[in-house]
Design a protein around this motif. Sequence first.
Motif, short mmCIF file in Angstrom:
data_model
loop_
_atom_site.label_atom_id
_atom_site.label_comp_id
_atom_site.label_asym_id
_atom_site.label_seq_id
_atom_site.Cartn_x
_atom_site.Cartn_y
_atom_site.Cartn_z
N VAL A 639 17.90 -1.06 -4.32
CA VAL A 639 17.52 -1.26 -5.74
C VAL A 639 18.97 -1.93 -6.50
O VAL A 639 18.74 -2.77 -7.33
CB VAL A 639 17.20 0.01 -6.49
N THR A 640 19.97 -1.32 -6.24
CA THR A 640 21.34 -1.86 -6.70
C THR A 640 21.59 -3.19 -6.47
O THR A 640 21.68 -4.10 -7.35
CB THR A 640 22.31 -1.18 -6.42
N ALA A 641 21.13 -3.77 -5.38
CA ALA A 641 21.15 -5.22 -5.01
C ALA A 641 20.36 -6.13 -5.67
O ALA A 641 20.57 -7.09 -6.12
CB ALA A 641 21.07 -5.29 -3.39
N ALA A 642 19.01 -5.59 -5.93
CA ALA A 642 17.78 -6.14 -6.31
C ALA A 642 18.18 -6.43 -8.04
O ALA A 642 18.03 -7.43 -8.43
CB ALA A 642 16.73 -5.60 -6.28
N LEU A 643 18.58 -5.34 -8.62
CA LEU A 643 18.89 -5.65 -10.05
C LEU A 643 20.22 -6.08 -10.35
O LEU A 643 20.40 -6.82 -11.20
CB LEU A 643 19.10 -4.17 -10.62
N TYR A 644 21.49 -5.97 -9.57
CA TYR A 644 22.78 -6.18 -9.98
C TYR A 644 23.58 -7.23 -8.95
O TYR A 644 24.61 -7.77 -9.28
CB TYR A 644 23.34 -5.05 -10.40
N GLY A 645 23.10 -7.01 -7.62
CA GLY A 645 24.20 -7.21 -6.62
C GLY A 645 24.35 -8.81 -6.57
O GLY A 645 23.33 -9.55 -6.19
N GLU A 646 25.54 -9.20 -6.66
CA GLU A 646 25.92 -10.73 -6.47
C GLU A 646 27.33 -10.74 -6.77
O GLU A 646 28.05 -10.51 -7.53
CB GLU A 646 25.17 -11.55 -7.60
N ILE A 647 27.89 -11.39 -5.58
CA ILE A 647 29.37 -12.05 -5.67
C ILE A 647 29.20 -13.60 -5.63
O ILE A 647 28.68 -14.34 -5.28
CB ILE A 647 29.98 -11.46 -4.42
N TYR A 662 30.77 -5.77 -11.15
CA TYR A 662 29.82 -5.48 -9.88
C TYR A 662 29.30 -4.21 -9.89
O TYR A 662 29.76 -2.95 -9.23
CB TYR A 662 30.86 -5.42 -8.60
N GLN A 663 28.20 -4.11 -10.71
CA GLN A 663 27.70 -2.95 -11.16
C GLN A 663 26.75 -2.13 -10.26
O GLN A 663 25.97 -2.87 -9.31
CB GLN A 663 26.68 -3.19 -12.19
N MET A 664 26.89 -0.85 -10.14
CA MET A 664 26.15 0.25 -9.44
C MET A 664 25.00 0.49 -10.08
O MET A 664 25.27 0.70 -11.36
CB MET A 664 26.82 1.21 -8.92
N LEU A 665 24.03 1.10 -9.45
CA LEU A 665 22.79 1.79 -10.13
C LEU A 665 23.35 3.05 -10.61
O LEU A 665 23.94 3.91 -10.10
CB LEU A 665 21.63 2.00 -9.00
N ARG A 666 23.25 3.24 -11.94
CA ARG A 666 23.38 4.38 -12.61
C ARG A 666 22.46 5.43 -12.55
O ARG A 666 21.24 5.47 -12.19
CB ARG A 666 23.52 4.41 -14.24
N ILE A 667 22.86 6.81 -12.64
CA ILE A 667 21.95 7.85 -12.22
C ILE A 667 20.80 7.91 -13.26
O ILE A 667 19.77 8.41 -12.85
CB ILE A 667 22.95 9.17 -12.41
N ASN A 668 20.94 7.70 -14.37
CA ASN A 668 20.05 7.60 -15.12
C ASN A 668 18.85 6.44 -14.93
O ASN A 668 17.85 6.43 -15.62
CB ASN A 668 20.36 7.37 -16.68
N GLU A 669 19.38 5.45 -14.09
CA GLU A 669 18.50 4.54 -13.81
C GLU A 669 17.47 4.71 -12.37
O GLU A 669 16.72 4.01 -12.06
CB GLU A 669 19.21 3.20 -13.38
N ALA A 670 17.93 5.80 -11.79
CA ALA A 670 17.48 6.04 -10.41
C ALA A 670 16.11 6.44 -10.39
O ALA A 670 15.46 7.12 -11.17
CB ALA A 670 18.25 7.26 -9.63
N PRO A 671 15.23 5.72 -9.46
CA PRO A 671 13.69 5.87 -9.57
C PRO A 671 13.36 7.38 -8.81
O PRO A 671 14.24 7.86 -8.18
CB PRO A 671 13.17 4.75 -8.66
N ILE A 716 17.72 -10.07 -9.77
CA ILE A 716 16.96 -10.44 -11.15
C ILE A 716 17.63 -10.97 -12.17
O ILE A 716 18.72 -10.33 -12.44
CB ILE A 716 15.92 -9.13 -11.34
N ASP A 717 17.27 -12.13 -12.47
CA ASP A 717 17.78 -12.67 -13.90
C ASP A 717 17.01 -12.34 -15.21
O ASP A 717 15.89 -12.92 -15.25
CB ASP A 717 18.01 -14.14 -13.68
#
Length: 723
Positions: A639-647, A662-671, A716-717
């Motif tokens: 999910v982190t890669a899908a929403l934010y992952g990009e170098i 290089y954002q990680m999925l936050r705890i409040n975003e966890a499904p 995702i853009d």
Amino acid sequence: MIHHRIAPTASYADLSRRNFLVNSAVAGSGLVLSLMLPFGQGKAVGAEDFTPNAFIRIGADGEIVLTMPYVEMGQGTYTSIPTLIAEELEVELKQIRLEHAPPNEKLYANPLLGVQATGNSNAIRGAWRPLREAGATARIMLIAAAAKRWGVDVASCRAEDGRVIHTASGRQLRYGELAAGAAQMPVPNDVVLKRPEEFKLIGTPAKRLDAAGKVNGSAVYGIDARPPGVKIATLAQSPVFGGRLKSVDDAAARAVKGVRQIVRLDDAVAIVADHMGAAKKGLEALKIEWDEGPHAGLSTQDIAHELEQATLKAGTVAQNNGDADKAMANAETKVEANYQLPFLAHATMEPMNCTAHFRGGECEIWVGTQAIARVQAMVAKAAGLPVEKVIIHNHLIGGGFGRRLEADGAVRAVEIAKQVDGPVKVVWTREEDIQHDMYRPYWVDRIAAGLDKDGKPVAWSNRFAGSSVIARWLPPAFKDGLDPDTTEGAIDLVYALPNFHVEYVRVEPPGIPTAFWRSVGPSHNVFVTESFIDELAAAARQDAVAYRRALLDHNLRAKAVLDLAAEKADWGAPLPKGRGRGIALQYAFGSYLAQVAEVEVARDGSVRVHRVVCAMDCGTVVNPDTVQAQIQSGVMFGVTAALYGEITLKKGRIEQANFDTYQMLRINEAPAIDVHVVRSTEPPGGMGEAGTSGIVPAIANAVFAATGKRLRKMPIDAETLKA
């Protein structure tokens, strides 16, 4: 990591009892069983120079020691592997103590990989038979020793709870009391392993053996190593890969309290200090000028363009069934798409680190590594020493994900340690860690399919371009332009596709190193194939689950997980406006997995993953808790890669530097994640990486269901969705 088909030296069929358990003998007052996997010739236990591949040691005090050829990096290996021994040895899991295996490629290689490494979701797959056989053989020899001591028939005795019991009389002896005698018993040629219905431990939840140490702080990770007199170092490396150090003004750095030494290398500068705070302050005080080298103008767009152009040329055929060109020409409808996936960093919570002590004729290393023998060999080369003069202490790993299959961090530490008197712990800052990672490759796919009048696929053609990590990491496994990791998930699909053609074009990007990243090849290929199958369902105006199901009559295990995931996710039930469900199905790492993602797309284009439902058939489950935890972990990673992952690169430099960029999925975003496991008696499949590769296409397909917008490029853009 590395696929199970990579150049195995031998198969399980080659593991005879006599080859597997080479010998047994008295070692002190205990029983030692030498586990001899088919990667070298062992010697009798007790011989001065004997080194086992993996072994069980039972002392006179009853302690059972398992030397582990696999490493623990959060995936539960240090609980699941001992379970295999404990099950057949008839002891409690808590009775087994673990020791790290030393580097020895011949003796400790995973039998399915041919190398001493932990990865590819392969520890349980590699250990499933050998370690159970080791436990069963130990049990048989202990029973034989007890029967001999009592003068009774072996068949009248049984093993239970670390004891041998004579059923008729009730006499019993603990394993420690029998160890010396058992060492004199002949090694049985054949052992009968337990049937699944006889399992007491395998398949039942077990508390993690490593949990207590991680909670109370006694667990030792690589970054915790503190040999006497150790200094702390941190470093700045050329901001452009391939660049060199031009000059450095270190006057201000030397004035920082606690700074002891400045070490110059060809492409880096390190500050050696009493503690990390001083080292960082010293580093910030340096005035460095770099010769940025040949890649100073490189951008992500340059690399993407090169890969796009490569897909216009013929590649190496990875799989060909039927005649895809002819079927495509005669198809009722043709669907085409181009997909791209970005470079990704590992960003492990434990940053790269290694402690090294170079003593002229010897080098000692403290590190957490997934490939200890590889580190030893590369350190020896960097230090100019024979391999046997490199002593390595392996530790727990605070996040591997393939990053710690590489030895660059240890090599860098040795380069610094060669200029330092005494041990030095080199710790990379988060910025160095992200900007000098070895990245998941960038991929470009050019894919097409032909459909008949009913929308059923009659032709499939895919040509993709990108880096081959295995070609660098394990050259013998890259054969005729192909390797099994790069193609896994793109070929041998679960679906019935009569005319099927896949080509791979190897393109190594300049100026940026690539490496294994959690789920590696499938993280790319499953995204493409499952997104494109969804496109075909949409083109045929059919439900995404029903469309897949119609192609699975030949594959009942795949169909079962698809149906289970759809059922548990309430597939087809209405959702509020702006929400959608997407599904993905895969066979990867020896396991079948279906995932349904339920997402919400907001007005500003942001995406929230509310729920993920997973159905898994991973064969025989050793520890259900581990299966659930691994799926949850893999989903979060994906999910982190899908929403934010990009170098990305600009002027040769990595633009991302820390968790703000290089954002990680936050705890409040966890499904919310629901995991459902299909009961199976098949041999175990892999678990550690499967959840990551499947979730990204499930999210992309859910976004399409919610918005009608097809995502062919990740991450995702939001601006695209907002438009």
